[in-house]
Design a protein around this motif. Structure first.
Motif, mmCIF file in Angstrom:
data_model
loop_
_atom_site.group_PDB
_atom_site.id
_atom_site.type_symbol
_atom_site.label_atom_id
_atom_site.label_comp_id
_atom_site.label_asym_id
_atom_site.label_seq_id
_atom_site.Cartn_x
_atom_site.Cartn_y
_atom_site.Cartn_z
ATOM 1 N N ALA A 1 0.847 -1.191 0.000
ATOM 2 C CA ALA A 1 0.000 0.000 0.000
ATOM 3 C C ALA A 1 0.879 1.237 0.000
ATOM 4 C CB ALA A 1 -0.912 -0.005 1.233
ATOM 5 N N PRO A 2 0.351 2.368 -0.477
ATOM 6 C CA PRO A 2 1.162 3.591 -0.506
ATOM 7 C C PRO A 2 1.774 3.956 0.832
ATOM 8 C CG PRO A 2 -0.825 3.873 -1.817
ATOM 9 C CD PRO A 2 -0.953 2.538 -1.144
ATOM 10 N N ARG A 3 1.082 3.698 1.951
ATOM 11 C CA ARG A 3 1.619 4.049 3.262
ATOM 12 C C ARG A 3 2.858 3.229 3.608
ATOM 13 N NH1 ARG A 3 -1.739 7.446 5.981
ATOM 14 N NH2 ARG A 3 -3.943 7.466 5.413
ATOM 15 N N GLU A 4 3.047 2.081 2.931
ATOM 16 C CA GLU A 4 4.188 1.227 3.210
ATOM 17 C C GLU A 4 5.412 1.628 2.390
ATOM 18 O OE1 GLU A 4 1.438 -2.750 3.980
ATOM 19 O OE2 GLU A 4 2.546 -2.503 2.125
ATOM 20 N N LEU A 5 5.233 2.544 1.458
ATOM 21 C CA LEU A 5 6.307 2.923 0.553
ATOM 22 C C LEU A 5 7.008 4.184 1.038
ATOM 23 C CD1 LEU A 5 4.365 2.422 -2.783
ATOM 24 C CD2 LEU A 5 5.937 0.820 -1.706
ATOM 25 N N ALA B 1 4.100 4.771 -13.007
ATOM 26 C CA ALA B 1 4.411 4.694 -11.587
ATOM 27 C C ALA B 1 3.211 4.151 -10.820
ATOM 28 C CB ALA B 1 4.797 6.064 -11.051
ATOM 29 N N LEU B 2 3.384 3.914 -9.527
ATOM 30 C CA LEU B 2 2.333 3.355 -8.688
ATOM 31 C C LEU B 2 1.262 4.403 -8.410
ATOM 32 C CD1 LEU B 2 1.524 0.863 -6.969
ATOM 33 C CD2 LEU B 2 2.655 1.986 -5.054
ATOM 34 N N THR B 3 0.032 4.102 -8.802
ATOM 35 C CA THR B 3 -1.085 5.005 -8.588
ATOM 36 C C THR B 3 -2.269 4.202 -8.087
ATOM 37 O OG1 THR B 3 -0.362 6.440 -10.384
ATOM 38 C CG2 THR B 3 -2.624 6.684 -9.660
ATOM 39 N N ARG B 4 -2.889 4.659 -7.004
ATOM 40 C CA ARG B 4 -4.009 3.916 -6.442
ATOM 41 C C ARG B 4 -5.318 4.703 -6.466
ATOM 42 N NH1 ARG B 4 -2.651 -0.776 -3.513
ATOM 43 N NH2 ARG B 4 -0.799 -1.602 -4.523
ATOM 44 N N SER B 5 -5.259 6.018 -6.502
ATOM 45 C CA SER B 5 -6.470 6.823 -6.388
ATOM 46 C C SER B 5 -6.616 7.751 -7.595
ATOM 47 C CB SER B 5 -6.425 7.664 -5.107
ATOM 48 O OG SER B 5 -7.475 8.600 -5.079
ATOM 49 N N SER B 6 -7.859 7.979 -7.998
ATOM 50 C CA SER B 6 -8.135 8.909 -9.101
ATOM 51 C C SER B 6 -8.507 10.301 -8.600
ATOM 52 C CB SER B 6 -9.283 8.366 -9.956
ATOM 53 O OG SER B 6 -10.489 8.317 -9.204
ATOM 54 N N ALA B 7 -8.420 10.521 -7.281
ATOM 55 C CA ALA B 7 -8.901 11.774 -6.705
ATOM 56 C C ALA B 7 -8.187 12.996 -7.279
ATOM 57 C CB ALA B 7 -8.748 11.736 -5.182
ATOM 58 N N VAL C 1 4.227 13.640 -11.134
ATOM 59 C CA VAL C 1 2.875 13.769 -11.676
ATOM 60 C C VAL C 1 2.192 12.404 -11.773
ATOM 61 C CG1 VAL C 1 1.588 14.293 -13.797
ATOM 62 C CG2 VAL C 1 3.225 15.946 -12.895
ATOM 63 N N THR C 2 2.890 11.418 -12.316
ATOM 64 C CA THR C 2 2.277 10.101 -12.470
ATOM 65 C C THR C 2 2.164 9.380 -11.133
ATOM 66 O OG1 THR C 2 4.451 9.170 -13.063
ATOM 67 C CG2 THR C 2 2.979 9.788 -14.863
ATOM 68 N N ALA C 3 3.132 9.587 -10.238
ATOM 69 C CA ALA C 3 3.057 8.949 -8.925
ATOM 70 C C ALA C 3 1.839 9.438 -8.154
ATOM 71 C CB ALA C 3 4.329 9.218 -8.126
ATOM 72 N N LEU C 4 1.446 10.696 -8.363
ATOM 73 C CA LEU C 4 0.268 11.249 -7.699
ATOM 74 C C LEU C 4 -1.025 10.904 -8.422
ATOM 75 C CD1 LEU C 4 1.555 14.812 -6.725
ATOM 76 C CD2 LEU C 4 1.239 12.840 -5.233
ATOM 77 N N GLY C 5 -0.914 10.296 -9.596
ATOM 78 C CA GLY C 5 -2.107 9.902 -10.338
ATOM 79 C C GLY C 5 -2.664 10.979 -11.237
#
Length: 318
Positions: free
Chosen positions: A11-15, A97-103, A201-205
């Motif tokens: 999860a992002p919090r683990e990175l 990059a790692l992206t989990r949210s579309s917010a 930019v991509t890491a933040l989605g």
């Protein structure tokens, strides 16, 4: 067994936070492989181990070969990857990059889709770049004129500070060596900044394409973000490198820029600036729980989102 769309479970919090990572690592003429949770770069001088979780952007220059396993671990830890030209002065492609949210990309698209708010964000970008100027009420043409004047003044000031002669900005896309030392340095610094901005930019989605100052290019927003730090970070690093002359100026520029970025914690600042420009409400995202893992919903009527993974056939009146 299908592995389509499967990703690592971290999860992002683990990175490692983007702001806590090395800004970028540039490699050329080597083979990039994986060793446990690190990547290795093997060349004629031996093997170098690089902790993948500490990389912001990996810049792959000419003569590099990268294995599937190396790309896998880079993706799992959220490192950006960009394929660049010799000296790192051309951008060819970028890895996801790692992206989990579309917010954030939804906030970006909302601001971009309205001409008034798009101009508001552009003005905010100029306010970040030139805090002693008030861009309120200025047209886009006036903003462009302001930028041109400030860039010329910056070139003159850096020339006076370093003693490096300066004539004008010149860039030959087909012949990097045709420029003098400061011009080569500025070109090298700009491409490094584009790679770094692309990774953040991509890491933040966010979407690299939806720009507020630049337009019409697949990396318009990347250019917008990289330009925020042009006069403060990129150009001074280029002139510092040019003091020693044109020989190997691109490599010296990268080292000077990397040191300056890490010293000023620019990646952390870049994250804050993007969220501020898009007026992103982090408290709302935290309340949704999307920062802890994947959150997928389905859109319904009147802006309502419903839980995914369910069949709604019996609940819909046709």
């Amino acid at each position: 067994m299908s592995t389509v769309a499967r990703r690592g479970a971290a999860a992002p919090r683990e990175l490692a936070r983007v702001g806590d990572r090395l800004s970028f690592v540039y490699l050329e003429r080597c083979v990039v492989h994986r060793a446990d949770n690190a990547i290795t770069a093997t060349d004629a001088e031996g093997v170098t181990h690089i902790p993948s979780a500490t990389i912001g952007t990996l810049l792959l220059g000419p003569g590099t070969r990268v294995t599937h396993q190396a790309m896998s671990v880079l993706g799992e830890c959220g490192a950006g990857v960009a394929w660049v030209g010799e000296h790192g002065v051309r951008f060819y492609a970028g890895g996801r990059a790692l992206t989990r949210s579309s917010a954030l990309v939804e906030a970006q698209a909302t601001a971009w889709a309205n001409l008034r708010t798009r101009l508001d964000v552009a003005r905010s970008m100029y306010r970040l770049r030139f805090p002693d100027e008030d861009p309120a009420g200025r047209t886009r043409q006036q903003l462009l004129g302001l930028e041109g004047d400030r860039l010329r003044a910056c070139y003159r000031a850096e020339s006076a500070r370093t003693g490096v002669p300066w004539r004008r900005r010149e860039y030959n896309r087909d012949d990097f060596a045709a420029g003098d030392a400061p011009n080569q340095g500025i070109t090298a610094a700009a491409q490094c900044m584009y790679g770094i901005a692309h990774a953040v930019v991509t890491a933040l989605g966010c979407s690299p394409a939806l720009g507020f100052v630049h337009s019409g290019h697949e990396r318009s927003f990347v250019m917008d973000i990289a330009d925020l730090y042009k006069t403060e970070v990129a150009i001074p690093a280029a002139f510092d490198a040019a003091v020693e002359g044109p020989e190997d100026v691109a490599a010296r520029t990268r080292r000077a820029l990397r040191d300056r970025i890490n010293k000023t914690r620019l990646l952390d600042r870049c994250v804050r600036d993007i969220k501020g420009l898009l007026r992103f409400d982090e408290t709302a995202e935290d309340a949704s729980g999307s920062s802890d893992g994947d959150r997928v919903t389905l859109q319904s009527d009147h802006g309502t989102e419903v839980e995914s993974g369910r069949n709604y056939a019996d609940e819909i009146i046709w």
